[in-house]
Design a protein around this motif. Structure first.
Motif, PDB file in Angstrom:
ATOM      1  N   VAL A  35      -9.775   4.542   2.077  1.00  7.26           N
ATOM      2  CA  VAL A  35     -10.077   4.962   0.692  1.00  7.26           C
ATOM      3  C   VAL A  35     -11.574   5.035   0.427  1.00  7.26           C
ATOM      4  N   ALA A  49      -9.301  13.033  -1.778  1.00  7.71           N
ATOM      5  CA  ALA A  49      -8.301  12.037  -2.210  1.00  7.71           C
ATOM      6  C   ALA A  49      -6.930  12.363  -1.626  1.00  7.71           C
ATOM      7  N   VAL A  94      -4.671   9.876   0.738  1.00  7.05           N
ATOM      8  CA  VAL A  94      -3.303   9.462   0.400  1.00  7.05           C
ATOM      9  C   VAL A  94      -2.351   9.767   1.558  1.00  7.05           C
ATOM     10  N   GLN A 112      -0.294   6.914   3.677  1.00  2.00           N
ATOM     11  CA  GLN A 112       1.160   7.053   3.802  1.00  2.00           C
ATOM     12  C   GLN A 112       1.559   6.926   5.282  1.00  2.00           C
ATOM     13  N   PHE A 154      -7.071  -2.822  -4.915  1.00  2.00           N
ATOM     14  CA  PHE A 154      -6.165  -3.764  -4.245  1.00  2.00           C
ATOM     15  C   PHE A 154      -6.820  -4.338  -2.997  1.00  2.00           C
ATOM     16  N   ALA A 155      -7.368  -3.439  -2.155  1.00  5.78           N
ATOM     17  CA  ALA A 155      -7.910  -3.875  -0.869  1.00  5.78           C
ATOM     18  C   ALA A 155      -9.095  -4.806  -1.081  1.00  5.78           C
ATOM     19  N   ALA A 215       0.820   3.293   6.668  1.00  5.06           N
ATOM     20  CA  ALA A 215       1.726   2.261   6.152  1.00  5.06           C
ATOM     21  C   ALA A 215       3.108   2.414   6.778  1.00  5.06           C
ATOM     22  N   ALA A 220      -3.508  11.747  -6.940  1.00  3.77           N
ATOM     23  CA  ALA A 220      -4.117  11.238  -5.711  1.00  3.77           C
ATOM     24  C   ALA A 220      -5.373  10.423  -6.033  1.00  3.77           C
ATOM     25  N   THR A 221      -6.144  10.866  -7.012  1.00  2.00           N
ATOM     26  CA  THR A 221      -7.378  10.138  -7.361  1.00  2.00           C
ATOM     27  C   THR A 221      -7.072   8.739  -7.877  1.00  2.00           C
ATOM     28  N   PHE A 243       0.834  -1.206   0.000  1.00  2.00           N
ATOM     29  CA  PHE A 243       0.000   0.000   0.000  1.00  2.00           C
ATOM     30  C   PHE A 243       0.870   1.258   0.000  1.00  2.00           C
ATOM     31  N   GLU A 244       1.981   1.173   0.706  1.00  2.00           N
ATOM     32  CA  GLU A 244       2.891   2.324   0.734  1.00  2.00           C
ATOM     33  C   GLU A 244       3.480   2.584  -0.655  1.00  2.00           C
ATOM     34  N   THR A 263      -5.839  -5.469   5.674  1.00  2.00           N
ATOM     35  CA  THR A 263      -6.272  -5.052   4.342  1.00  2.00           C
ATOM     36  C   THR A 263      -7.508  -4.155   4.434  1.00  2.00           C
ATOM     37  N   VAL A 303       0.855   4.735  -2.575  1.00  2.00           N
ATOM     38  CA  VAL A 303       0.708   6.141  -2.172  1.00  2.00           C
ATOM     39  C   VAL A 303       1.979   6.949  -2.371  1.00  2.00           C
ATOM     40  N   SER A 304       3.140   6.303  -2.351  1.00  7.42           N
ATOM     41  CA  SER A 304       4.381   7.070  -2.485  1.00  7.42           C
ATOM     42  C   SER A 304       4.818   7.226  -3.944  1.00  7.42           C
ATOM     43  N   LYS A 316      -4.377   6.999  -7.217  1.00  5.50           N
ATOM     44  CA  LYS A 316      -3.877   6.200  -6.083  1.00  5.50           C
ATOM     45  C   LYS A 316      -5.034   5.641  -5.256  1.00  5.50           C
ATOM     46  N   VAL A 317      -6.023   6.490  -4.995  1.00  7.37           N
ATOM     47  CA  VAL A 317      -7.177   6.051  -4.206  1.00  7.37           C
ATOM     48  C   VAL A 317      -7.922   4.930  -4.933  1.00  7.37           C
ATOM     49  N   ILE A 367      -5.863   1.685  -4.623  1.00  6.72           N
ATOM     50  CA  ILE A 367      -5.900   1.065  -3.289  1.00  6.72           C
ATOM     51  C   ILE A 367      -7.269   0.442  -3.032  1.00  6.72           C
ATOM     52  N   GLN A 368      -8.298   1.105  -3.500  1.00  7.99           N
ATOM     53  CA  GLN A 368      -9.645   0.530  -3.392  1.00  7.99           C
ATOM     54  C   GLN A 368      -9.673  -0.850  -4.063  1.00  7.99           C
TER      55      GLN A 368
END
Lengths: 293, 293
Positions: B126, B133, B137, B141, A143-144, B144, A133-134, A122-123, B119, A126-127, A136-137, A140-141
């Motif tokens: 998110v 957003a 993020v 960050q 992935f999770a 994590a 940012a959108t 997850f890091e 998870t 985001v990194s 990334k969100v 993650i949605q």
């Protein structure tokens, strides 16, 4: 233009570099770090990261945009292997011809290495400085949802509960849709999110991913029956020892091979309806579906 | 205006509702879901979520903005307890007077429940519709970094490696800064991110969190020496059995009590320099530092 072989080799290497650099940069406890790197370097075809990058390339976007996402996806896959191999789960001593994580570092460190890899994934997203940012969100949605209780982890739980009894074909598909399919699907769809694919395209790609997910599992089951232990790098026949339901057991070996061919065709047909350069995605489909048997 | 007691009771309940609703809504495997809920409902003072919400309130913002973040933080804490209690780690049969997760659901499910909770914590953030957003993020960050190999997981690894040998005070602080301090710190700072606190304020809040983190651990160590097993809901004297280094062992019981008072004062002093309504944060500081001894 790269050949498929060049694509595979180049981006496998990029993913592996990206993963290792990320772990080394965390500068954490040495034994924990070594344990994480050990499993990340244990090899494999890196199908998930390659699916991320092949999807981005299919839309003519820069694959660099997907490096951290590809690495994150492989970290999630790797954490799941470490935990699945534990004595309390599948109790495997070997994977890909190497001792499993807990055999080398002990159970406590193996559990923690898995936890740390999941967190790190997850890091990684985001990194990533190349994504908004959108995006990334959204990643993650995705992935999770696919890695969690309703996806991969739920599938592993259902798989354990399904041992020692005969499952129906639909129960078997429900397990594998979550246990292995969810992460393959998340790989393709994360590439689509990064590439900015339309919602309609994403639906087609989801269908493509669904079929390669089933093909992947059928292939694994067939190899477990007829494969060569040395080539697989782990013991074969393990499924029937555990009395696990498999495609060959439910459909016969010939029936399983036929189902494999059907799902592979359906995956390719789905790709054929999209206005993209699907070369590498088709190559990965063959890699998943056509193995040595 | 709420009293501190009302604050505690109300927001503890809100956090617990938020967690339970989120798990039930996933509609995953039943045994896995029960196992996750079992540990989420095992009680505790919910200090981490309350720190998130007290920080938001201190800046005059709506606590509702922090509900999902508070729930996510408690999920991460809970996953870490489930994994720490496993036979391969601390091998605890009881926590807070109830059987530990693996004693009820088995090791495999306990490992998976922990994985799924970690998870889910990221998914909680998110999927929060009240946050932008960019804030999401920033929160992920922070989570994590503090929960991973450089934070909580790294601290647990160092704690295991540190058993059976005498640690220096700075080694002991380094372990606890990561193992328990990192998550307490992330709780305060996530509240600050949601409230839109300035960078200068965040530095002060980090200092505050640092001192309550150490106070928290000293307190735990003292209770392990002098506490009453029934009140703690777990066996006491466990640290000395495992030959773990503790604050009372390094500083004497009186020295540990003095260090506790010092860190509590420093935490309160830090808060005093900020232009916020610190009532509930001060209440939580006392809750952390002043327990029955």
């Amino acid at each position: 233009m790269m050949t498929f072989e060049q694509f595979m080799q180049h981006y496998k290497q990029e993913t592996e570099n990206c993963m290792k650099n990320a772990i080394v940069a965390t500068n954490s406890d040495q034994k924990l770090e070594q344990s994480m790197i050990y499993s990340l370097e244990a090899g494999g075809k890196r199908i998930r990261p390659l699916l991320v990058l092949a999807t981005i390339i299919a839309y003519g976007r820069e694959p660099e945009l997907g490096y951290q996402t590809a690495a994150a996806m492989e970290m999630i896959h790797t954490y799941s292997l470490i935990h699945d191999d534990l004595p309390a789960m599948d109790n495997d001593d070997y994977r890909r011809g190497k001792l499993t994580n807990h055999k080398v570092y002990g159970e406590a460190t193996a559990i923690l290495a898995g936890d740390a890899l999941l967190t790190k994934a997850f890091e990684m997203i985001v990194s990533d400085v190349t994504l908004t940012a959108t995006i990334k969100v959204d990643l993650i949605q995705l992935f999770a949802k696919n890695a969690g209780a309703n996806g991969m982890v739920g599938g592993q739980q259902a798989d354990i509960l399904g041992e020692n009894r005969t499952l129906s074909l639909s129960e078997l598909e429900s397990i594998h849709r979550r246990k292995t399919g969810a992460l393959l699907s998340a790989s393709v769809l994360s590439g689509a999110i990064i590439a900015g694919a339309s919602e309609d395209d994403k639906k087609v790609l989801e269908k493509f991913a669904h079929h390669i997910g089933i093909a992947f599992q059928i292939c694994d089951d067939i190899l477990d029956v007829i494969g060569d232990a040395q080539k697989m790098g782990k013991k074969t026949g393990a499924d029937s020892e555990l009395q696990k339901s498999t495609y060959p057991a439910l459909l016969s070996l010939e029936g399983a091979k036929q189902a494999l061919a059907e799902h592979t065709d359906l995956a390719k047909q789905a790709l054929g309806t999209l206005d993209i350069d699907a070369t590498f995605l088709l190559g990965l489909t063959d890699l998943i579906a056509v193995r040595d048997f």
